[in-house]
Design a protein around this motif. Structure first.
Motif, PDB file in Angstrom:
ATOM      1  N   ASP A 374      33.799  28.489  46.603  1.00 32.22           N
ATOM      2  CA  ASP A 374      33.436  27.969  47.806  1.00 32.22           C
ATOM      3  C   ASP A 374      32.841  26.958  47.543  1.00 32.22           C
ATOM      4  O   ASP A 374      32.162  26.041  48.156  1.00 32.22           O
ATOM      5  N   ASN A 375      32.532  26.163  46.396  1.00 30.92           N
ATOM      6  CA  ASN A 375      31.038  24.698  45.750  1.00 30.92           C
ATOM      7  C   ASN A 375      32.360  24.356  45.576  1.00 30.92           C
ATOM      8  O   ASN A 375      33.204  23.732  45.540  1.00 30.92           O
ATOM      9  N   THR A 406      28.422  29.038  39.876  1.00 28.91           N
ATOM     10  CA  THR A 406      28.971  29.973  40.532  1.00 28.91           C
ATOM     11  C   THR A 406      30.309  29.587  40.713  1.00 28.91           C
ATOM     12  O   THR A 406      30.979  29.672  41.629  1.00 28.91           O
ATOM     13  N   SER A 407      31.214  29.092  39.651  1.00 31.22           N
ATOM     14  CA  SER A 407      32.423  28.998  39.321  1.00 31.22           C
ATOM     15  C   SER A 407      32.359  29.253  37.260  1.00 31.22           C
ATOM     16  O   SER A 407      31.830  28.384  36.511  1.00 31.22           O
ATOM     17  N   PHE A 408      32.851  30.580  37.206  1.00 26.93           N
ATOM     18  CA  PHE A 408      33.005  30.057  35.701  1.00 26.93           C
ATOM     19  C   PHE A 408      34.205  31.323  35.614  1.00 26.93           C
ATOM     20  O   PHE A 408      34.610  32.206  36.156  1.00 26.93           O
ATOM     21  N   VAL A 409      34.362  30.961  34.643  1.00 23.17           N
ATOM     22  CA  VAL A 409      36.090  31.893  33.066  1.00 23.17           C
ATOM     23  C   VAL A 409      35.781  33.158  33.207  1.00 23.17           C
ATOM     24  O   VAL A 409      33.891  33.885  32.868  1.00 23.17           O
ATOM     25  N   SER A 410      36.272  33.922  33.535  1.00 24.62           N
ATOM     26  CA  SER A 410      36.930  35.645  33.385  1.00 24.62           C
ATOM     27  C   SER A 410      36.468  35.810  32.165  1.00 24.62           C
ATOM     28  O   SER A 410      37.280  35.220  31.163  1.00 24.62           O
ATOM     29  N   ASP A 411      35.873  37.013  31.453  1.00 17.50           N
ATOM     30  CA  ASP A 411      35.822  37.407  30.276  1.00 17.50           C
ATOM     31  C   ASP A 411      37.191  37.817  30.110  1.00 17.50           C
ATOM     32  O   ASP A 411      37.818  37.484  29.049  1.00 17.50           O
ATOM     33  N   GLU A 412      37.638  38.709  30.788  1.00 22.66           N
ATOM     34  CA  GLU A 412      38.995  38.797  30.751  1.00 22.66           C
ATOM     35  C   GLU A 412      40.155  38.081  30.215  1.00 22.66           C
ATOM     36  O   GLU A 412      40.705  37.746  29.650  1.00 22.66           O
ATOM     37  N   LYS A 413      39.673  36.183  30.657  1.00 25.09           N
ATOM     38  CA  LYS A 413      40.981  35.291  30.430  1.00 25.09           C
ATOM     39  C   LYS A 413      41.218  34.787  29.231  1.00 25.09           C
ATOM     40  O   LYS A 413      41.348  34.245  29.082  1.00 25.09           O
ATOM     41  N   ILE A 414      39.653  34.800  29.287  1.00 23.72           N
ATOM     42  CA  ILE A 414      38.915  34.578  27.425  1.00 23.72           C
ATOM     43  C   ILE A 414      39.032  34.888  26.431  1.00 23.72           C
ATOM     44  O   ILE A 414      40.266  34.520  25.793  1.00 23.72           O
ATOM     45  N   LEU A 415      39.328  36.005  27.089  1.00 26.23           N
ATOM     46  CA  LEU A 415      39.943  37.803  25.978  1.00 26.23           C
ATOM     47  C   LEU A 415      41.320  37.114  25.773  1.00 26.23           C
ATOM     48  O   LEU A 415      42.423  37.677  24.510  1.00 26.23           O
ATOM     49  N   GLU A 416      41.837  37.490  26.762  1.00 27.18           N
ATOM     50  CA  GLU A 416      44.078  37.051  27.029  1.00 27.18           C
ATOM     51  C   GLU A 416      43.867  35.674  25.770  1.00 27.18           C
ATOM     52  O   GLU A 416      45.036  35.753  25.534  1.00 27.18           O
ATOM     53  N   ASP A 417      43.734  34.887  26.450  1.00 30.39           N
ATOM     54  CA  ASP A 417      43.600  33.362  26.192  1.00 30.39           C
ATOM     55  C   ASP A 417      43.237  34.012  23.878  1.00 30.39           C
ATOM     56  O   ASP A 417      44.246  32.522  23.353  1.00 30.39           O
TER      57      ASP A 417
END
Length: 566
Positions: A374-375, A406-417
Motif C-alpha cells: 500500500d506504500n 513495508t515491501s520486501f522480497v520473500s525468503d521463498e522467492k529468494i530461495l527459488e531464484d
C-alpha cells in the motif's frame, strides 16, 4: 712375380677406400639409430608388412638407444603405497580434499595420484628429477612399459618394449600438477591407457577399473597410441587446453544513477548533452570501465513518453530525452538494476517502456518484484528478471530486490531464484542488488543487516546495496562482502554536491581448475558530482588524501589496496 706385386699394390690402395666407405656407412647408420629413425631391420626381426603400428616401432640394437639415459636405468625403482586390490576390477571413490588423495577432479577431469596408484595398477614409480620428472615402469608377461612424465606438462614419453620397441610422445587430457601433498597428479584416463587398463564403469563419483577387454596390454596400448595420434591431428587437445586455464572476470560496482528529472523537466544537463554528447559525462572513468567485463549501477529513473504518473508520489523521475540512454551506452555501463522506488513513477506502462528502451540500446537489466504494497512511494510494479554473464565458461548471475520494511522480497522467492541460478543456469558467482535502508543516512538499518546476511547464508556471493544516496559501511560476512550502500554515482537532478563522496568498487574473480573462486576487492574513492561543491555531471577519481580517507572511513575500509578473499 710382377703380377703378384701389382695385385698386392692394388689391394693396399683399395682396402683403405673400402674401409672409409664402410666407416661412413656405419656412422650414418649409428646416427639414425641414435635418433630413433632406423628403417631397416635384420631379416629375423623384420616386422610383418601389415603391422599397423610400424610408425611407433623401432628396432632395438642396444639398450642405450632408449630415450632413457643409463643414469635413469641405474635408479632403484621403489614400490608405491600399498592398497588392497583383489579380483579383476577396482572400484574407486573420487575424493576432493582428503589427506591421502587418490583421485581429484580438476577441470571436471578425474586426476590420479601416481604415488598412490602404483601398487593398484602394478607399476613401479620413481622420481628421476625430484618434484619435476617421474618414471613409471610396468612389467607384463609380454613386455615392459616405460613412461616419462614431467610436472606441469601436457605431454609424456611412452615406450612399449617386447622383441621390438614402440615409442611415441603422447598428448594428455590435461596438464600434470603437484597437489597440496606434493603428489604428482595426471589424468586417470591417460594413466589407464598407458598402464594397460580400461575404465569399465563410471557413475557419479565411482570409477571401476578393469583389465583390457582383449586381455592384451600391448594391443591396448598401441590402440591408445592410435587414438591419441588421431585426436592430436584433429586438434582435440588444443581445444581442451583452451578450456583448461584459470578463468577471470572483472566487474565494477557503482552507486545510484539518475538520468531523470522531476516530471522529465529540462535542466542544465540537457545543454551539456546537446553540446558534448552522451559519452562526455563518464569520460573520466571510461578507461576503468573498458578494462572491466561488467559495469553495474542502479538506474533511478524511467524512460518513457507517457504522462500518467503514480498518484500522490513525492518524486517522479523520468528522462527528458529517451536518448539520454547513450550516456550509459557510450559511457561503458553494461548492466543496471531496475527494481527500486522509482520504477513506479510512470506506472507499469512507463516501466515496461523503460525495459524496451534498455533492450534497444543493448543495456542488460535485472531485478524482481512480485510483492504487493500500500506504500505509494513503492507501488506495485511487477517484474521478474535476472541476468547471467558468461566469459570462457565462467558465469556470473545478477539478481535484484526491494528490502524495505513495508515491501520486501520473500525468503521463498529468494530461495527459488538461488536454486534456479545454481541448478538451471549453473552460475559460479551470484550478486544480489538490494534497494533498502533510509535516505541520506550513513547508519545501516536492522533490516539491511538481517537481509544482507540472510542472502549470504543462502548462497549469494556478494550483496550490493543502494537507495540511501550516501555511503554506508561494507562488511565481510562469512568471507563474503556486503556493501550496504555505495551512495550516488551520477544524479543529474541535484544542482549542488550533497555529500559528494562516492566509491567505485572493482571486483576481480578468479576460478581455478578445481572450480574454487577467489575474490579481490579494490575501492576507489570518487566524487560522484565531479566537484566537492557543485554538480558537474562528470564523476571522477579524487586525488585529495583528506577526501580519500573520508570516503574509506565511511566504507569502514582501511586502504585502497586490494582485499583478497578465498
Amino acid at each position: 712375380m710382377r703380377k703378384r706385386r701389382s695385385f698386392a699394390w692394388l689391394t693396399l690402395l683399395v682396402f683403405p677406400l673400402l674401409m672409409l666407405i664402410a666407416g661412413n656407412f656405419l656412422s650414418e647408420a649409428e646416427k639414425e639409430v641414435a635418433e630413433a629413425h632406423v628403417d631397416a631391420t635384420p631379416i629375423d626381426h623384420e616386422a610383418p608388412e601389415d603391422d599397423p603400428y610400424e610408425a611407433y616401432s623401432r628396432f632395438i640394437i642396444d639398450a642405450k638407444e632408449s630415450f632413457y639415459t643409463p643414469a635413469m636405468k641405474e635408479k632403484t625403482l621403489s614400490r608405491g603405497v600399498h592398497a588392497p586390490y583383489e579380483g579383476e576390477a577396482l572400484l574407486l571413490q573420487l575424493q576432493q580434499k582428503e589427506s591421502a588423495i587418490l583421485v581429484q577432479r580438476k577441470w571436471d577431469i578425474a586426476y590420479a595420484s601416481l604415488e598412490l596408484m602404483t601398487s593398484l595398477l602394478d607399476f613401479e614409480f620413481t622420481w628421476i628429477v625430484p618434484q619435476k620428472e617421474v618414471l613409471l615402469v610396468k612389467t607384463t608377461e609380454k613386455g615392459r612399459i616405460h613412461t616419462s612424465i614431467s610436472v606441469h606438462s601436457r605431454k609424456a614419453l611412452l615406450e612399449y618394449e617386447d622383441e621390438r620397441l614402440y615409442r611415441s610422445e603422447i598428448q594428455l587430457l590435461g596438464e600434470t600438477y603437484l597437489n597440496e601433498h606434493q603428489q604428482l597428479m595426471m589424468p586417470m584416463e591417460d594413466l589407464l591407457g598407458i598402464t594397460g587398463y580400461d575404465i569399465a564403469f563410471s557413475g557419479g563419483d565411482l570409477l571401476e577399473i578393469s583389465s583390457p577387454k582383449n586381455g592384451d596390454p600391448k594391443m591396448h596400448i598401441l590402440s591408445y597410441l592410435d587414438m591419441n595420434n588421431k585426436n592430436a591431428e584433429e586438434g582435440y587437445y588444443k581445444e581442451l587446453e583452451k578450456n583448461q586455464t584459470d578463468q577471470e572476470v572483472r566487474l565494477i560496482l557503482l552507486g545510484d544513477m539518475g538520468l531523470g528529472t522531476s516530471y522529465g523537466r529540462k535542466n542544465p544537463f540537457d545543454e551539456k548533452w546537446v553540446e558534448y554528447g552522451g559519452g562526455h559525462f563518464l569520460s573520466h572513468l571510461k578507461k576503468d570501465f573498458d578494462a572491466a567485463d561488467l559495469v553495474i549501477t542502479n538506474l533511478e529513473n524511467v524512460f518513457t513518453e507517457r504522462k500518467a504518473t503514480q498518484p500522490d508520489k513525492i518524486y517522479t523521475y523520468k528522462a527528458h530525452r529517451i536518448d539520454y540512454l547513450d550516456v550509459l551506452k557510450e559511457g561503458g555501463i553494461t548492466h543496471v538494476n531496475v527494481v527500486n522506488n522509482h520504477m513506479v513513477d510512470y506506472l507499469q506502462e512507463g516501466f515496461d517502456d523503460t525495459l524496451s528502451y534498455l533492450d534497444e540500446y543493448g543495456i542488460e537489466y535485472f531485478g524482481t518484484n512480485l510483492t504487493k504494497t500500500d506504500n505509494i512511494e513503492l507501488g506495485n510494479i511487477e517484474v521478474e528478471s535476472y541476468s547471467v554473464f558468461e566469459k570462457d565458461g565462467f558465469k556470473v548471475g545478477m539478481l535484484g530486490y526491494l528490502g524495505f520494511n513495508t515491501s520486501f522480497v520473500s525468503d521463498e522467492k529468494i530461495l527459488e531464484d538461488l536454486r534456479m541460478m545454481k541448478e538451471v543456469e549453473k552460475v559460479d558467482y551470484i550478486i544480489a542488488a538490494m534497494h533498502w535502508g533510509g535516505q541520506n543516512t550513513h547508519e545501516v538499518g536492522w533490516r539491511q543487516k538481517q537481509m544482507g546476511r540472510m542472502l549470504i547464508d543462502n548462497g549469494v556471493d556478494l550483496v550490493y546495496g543502494n537507495h540511501p544516496h550516501v555511503l554506508q559501511e561494507m562488511e565481510i560476512y562469512k568471507g563474503k562482502p556486503i556493501y550496504y550502500s555505495l551512495g550516488n554515482f551520477l544524479f543529474i537532478d541535484y544542482k549542488s554536491a550533497r555529500d559528494p563522496d562516492g566509491a567505485m568498487v572493482t571486483v576481480e574473480l578468479k576460478k581455478d581448475g578445481f572450480g574454487e573462486i577467489s575474490t579481490s576487492l579494490s575501492h576507489t574513492p570518487i566524487l560522484w558530482s565531479g566537484d566537492p561543491v557543485k554538480n558537474t555531471y562528470m564523476p571522477l577519481r579524487t586525488e585529495d588524501p583528506f577526501l580519500i580517507r573520508r570516503t574509506l572511513d565511511k566504507l569502514n575500509v582501511e586502504t585502497t589496496a586490494p582485499i583478497h578473499l578465498k
